[in-house]
Motif scaffolding. Structure first.
Motif, mmCIF file in Angstrom:
data_model
loop_
_atom_site.group_PDB
_atom_site.id
_atom_site.type_symbol
_atom_site.label_atom_id
_atom_site.label_comp_id
_atom_site.label_asym_id
_atom_site.label_seq_id
_atom_site.Cartn_x
_atom_site.Cartn_y
_atom_site.Cartn_z
ATOM 1 N N UNK A 22 42.894 92.872 43.925
ATOM 2 C CA UNK A 22 41.757 92.750 44.851
ATOM 3 C C UNK A 22 41.135 94.107 45.125
ATOM 4 N N UNK A 23 41.970 95.133 45.253
ATOM 5 C CA UNK A 23 41.473 96.490 45.511
ATOM 6 C C UNK A 23 40.605 96.964 44.345
ATOM 7 N N UNK A 24 41.133 96.785 43.138
ATOM 8 C CA UNK A 24 40.406 97.195 41.936
ATOM 9 C C UNK A 24 39.099 96.415 41.795
ATOM 10 N N UNK A 25 39.175 95.101 41.895
ATOM 11 C CA UNK A 25 37.986 94.270 41.713
ATOM 12 C C UNK A 25 36.940 94.533 42.787
ATOM 13 N N UNK A 26 37.378 94.740 44.021
ATOM 14 C CA UNK A 26 36.439 94.972 45.117
ATOM 15 C C UNK A 26 35.668 96.269 44.926
ATOM 16 N N UNK A 27 36.373 97.349 44.613
ATOM 17 C CA UNK A 27 35.698 98.641 44.444
ATOM 18 C C UNK A 27 34.783 98.652 43.224
ATOM 19 N N UNK A 28 35.258 98.090 42.118
ATOM 20 C CA UNK A 28 34.427 98.094 40.913
ATOM 21 C C UNK A 28 33.182 97.226 41.094
ATOM 22 N N UNK A 29 33.343 96.084 41.767
ATOM 23 C CA UNK A 29 32.182 95.222 42.014
ATOM 24 C C UNK A 29 31.174 95.910 42.917
ATOM 25 N N UNK A 30 31.678 96.517 44.000
ATOM 26 C CA UNK A 30 30.779 97.216 44.919
ATOM 27 C C UNK A 30 30.054 98.372 44.229
ATOM 28 N N UNK A 31 30.788 99.121 43.436
ATOM 29 C CA UNK A 31 30.193 100.253 42.735
ATOM 30 C C UNK A 31 29.124 99.781 41.754
ATOM 31 N N UNK A 32 29.389 98.689 41.070
ATOM 32 C CA UNK A 32 28.419 98.157 40.114
ATOM 33 C C UNK A 32 27.113 97.772 40.800
ATOM 34 N N UNK A 33 27.234 97.059 41.903
ATOM 35 C CA UNK A 33 26.029 96.599 42.600
ATOM 36 C C UNK A 33 25.307 97.771 43.270
ATOM 37 N N UNK A 34 26.072 98.681 43.860
ATOM 38 C CA UNK A 34 25.459 99.801 44.574
ATOM 39 C C UNK A 34 24.819 100.817 43.630
ATOM 40 N N UNK A 35 25.483 101.115 42.506
ATOM 41 C CA UNK A 35 25.010 102.173 41.616
ATOM 42 C C UNK A 35 24.189 101.660 40.441
ATOM 43 N N UNK A 59 29.118 102.597 52.158
ATOM 44 C CA UNK A 59 28.207 102.062 51.147
ATOM 45 C C UNK A 59 27.273 103.145 50.622
ATOM 46 N N UNK A 60 26.743 103.958 51.541
ATOM 47 C CA UNK A 60 25.867 105.050 51.136
ATOM 48 C C UNK A 60 26.605 106.035 50.223
ATOM 49 N N UNK A 61 27.825 106.377 50.614
ATOM 50 C CA UNK A 61 28.590 107.352 49.835
ATOM 51 C C UNK A 61 28.982 106.803 48.467
ATOM 52 N N UNK A 62 29.462 105.547 48.444
ATOM 53 C CA UNK A 62 29.917 104.966 47.183
ATOM 54 C C UNK A 62 28.774 104.782 46.199
ATOM 55 N N UNK A 63 27.553 104.592 46.692
ATOM 56 C CA UNK A 63 26.408 104.424 45.795
ATOM 57 C C UNK A 63 26.047 105.734 45.091
#
Length: 257
Positions: free
Chosen positions: A15-28, A87-91
């Protein structure tokens, strides 16, 4: 019991891996950078799934008085800051860089426990805090993709995280609705929160810290392969120093438990 703990740990890592990668994909990649919408979506999805879990008997929700709810308001403000700034930082930042900066929250918590609660701190934990602080402090000077806005929001994010856990009494359950992004992220954020609660309830602090450290390592490593990240030797050195600091933190937690 050992098999159950391992399954909970592996579920958390997934869940940790999938959550971060999904968020990064959408944000960046998709450039969807609207933190307020992220927060609303995560709250909606998380609230619905939490209610369903309560109805199914998977989680226990006790009624709270108005005074308890009012006491949570300062922490709720920090929670909003965590989502928005995160969210701002991860993008803008690579995931390994973001996680290294995020770990400075542990230094804030350690400092609060040492200075205000007068808790005894092991030498390993002190060394861990120094390594984490040094790694984060060196990153801006060695990051070839340095983004001042990204580092600024990461600073706000880690300050909110550190204050939330060191100063305020806020239900642990609500923290892990990470910066949401799309439908998948809403569900992943909830299941990450749910698996984290299970991890904390079943494992000793040292074992839990080890699983979290492992999740961060595989997430950071895989993100380098999936997203554009320019890592110079100096940047890698900072990241390794941060990893060493967190490994010492895991060692101190296991030794103390």
């Amino acid at each position: 019991m050992c098999v159950r703990r391992s399954l909970v740990g592996l579920t958390f890592c997934t869940c940790y891996l999938a959550s971060y990668l999904t968020n990064k994909y959408v944000l960046s990649v998709l450039k969807f950078t609207y933190p307020t919408l992220f927060q609303g979506w995560q709250t909606l999805i998380g609230g619905l799934l939490l209610h369903v879990s309560w109805k199914l008997g998977w989680v226990e929700i006790n009624g709270s008085s108005r005074s308890h709810v009012l006491a949570w308001l300062p922490a709720s403000v920090l929670f909003v800051g965590i989502i928005y700034a995160g969210s701002r930082a991860l993008s803008r930042l690579a995931i390994p860089v973001f996680l290294t900066l995020h770990n400075v929250a542990e230094v804030i918590i350690c400092g609060y426990q040492k200075c205000f609660r007068k808790e005894k701190t092991s030498p390993a934990k002190i060394c861990s805090a120094l390594f984490l602080l040094a790694a984060a402090g060196c990153l801006p000077f060695n990051d070839s993709q340095f983004d001042p806005d990204g580092y600024f929001w990461a600073l706000i994010h880690l300050l909110c995280v550190g204050d939330l856990f060191s100063v305020l009494d806020f239900p642990f359950l609500y923290f892990y609705r990470f910066h949401g992004s799309c439908c998948a992220s809403g569900f992943l954020g909830f299941f990450l929160m749910f698996s984290t609660v299970k991890l904390k309830s079943l494992l000793a602090p040292g074992q839990c810290a080890a699983w979290i450290f492992f999740a961060k390592i595989i997430t950071a490593g895989l993100s380098i392969l999936l997203f554009d990240a320019v890592l110079t030797s100096a940047t890698v050195g900072c990241l390794l120093l941060g990893a060493l600091g967190e490994a010492l933190l895991v060692f101190s937690e296991r030794k103390g438990s």
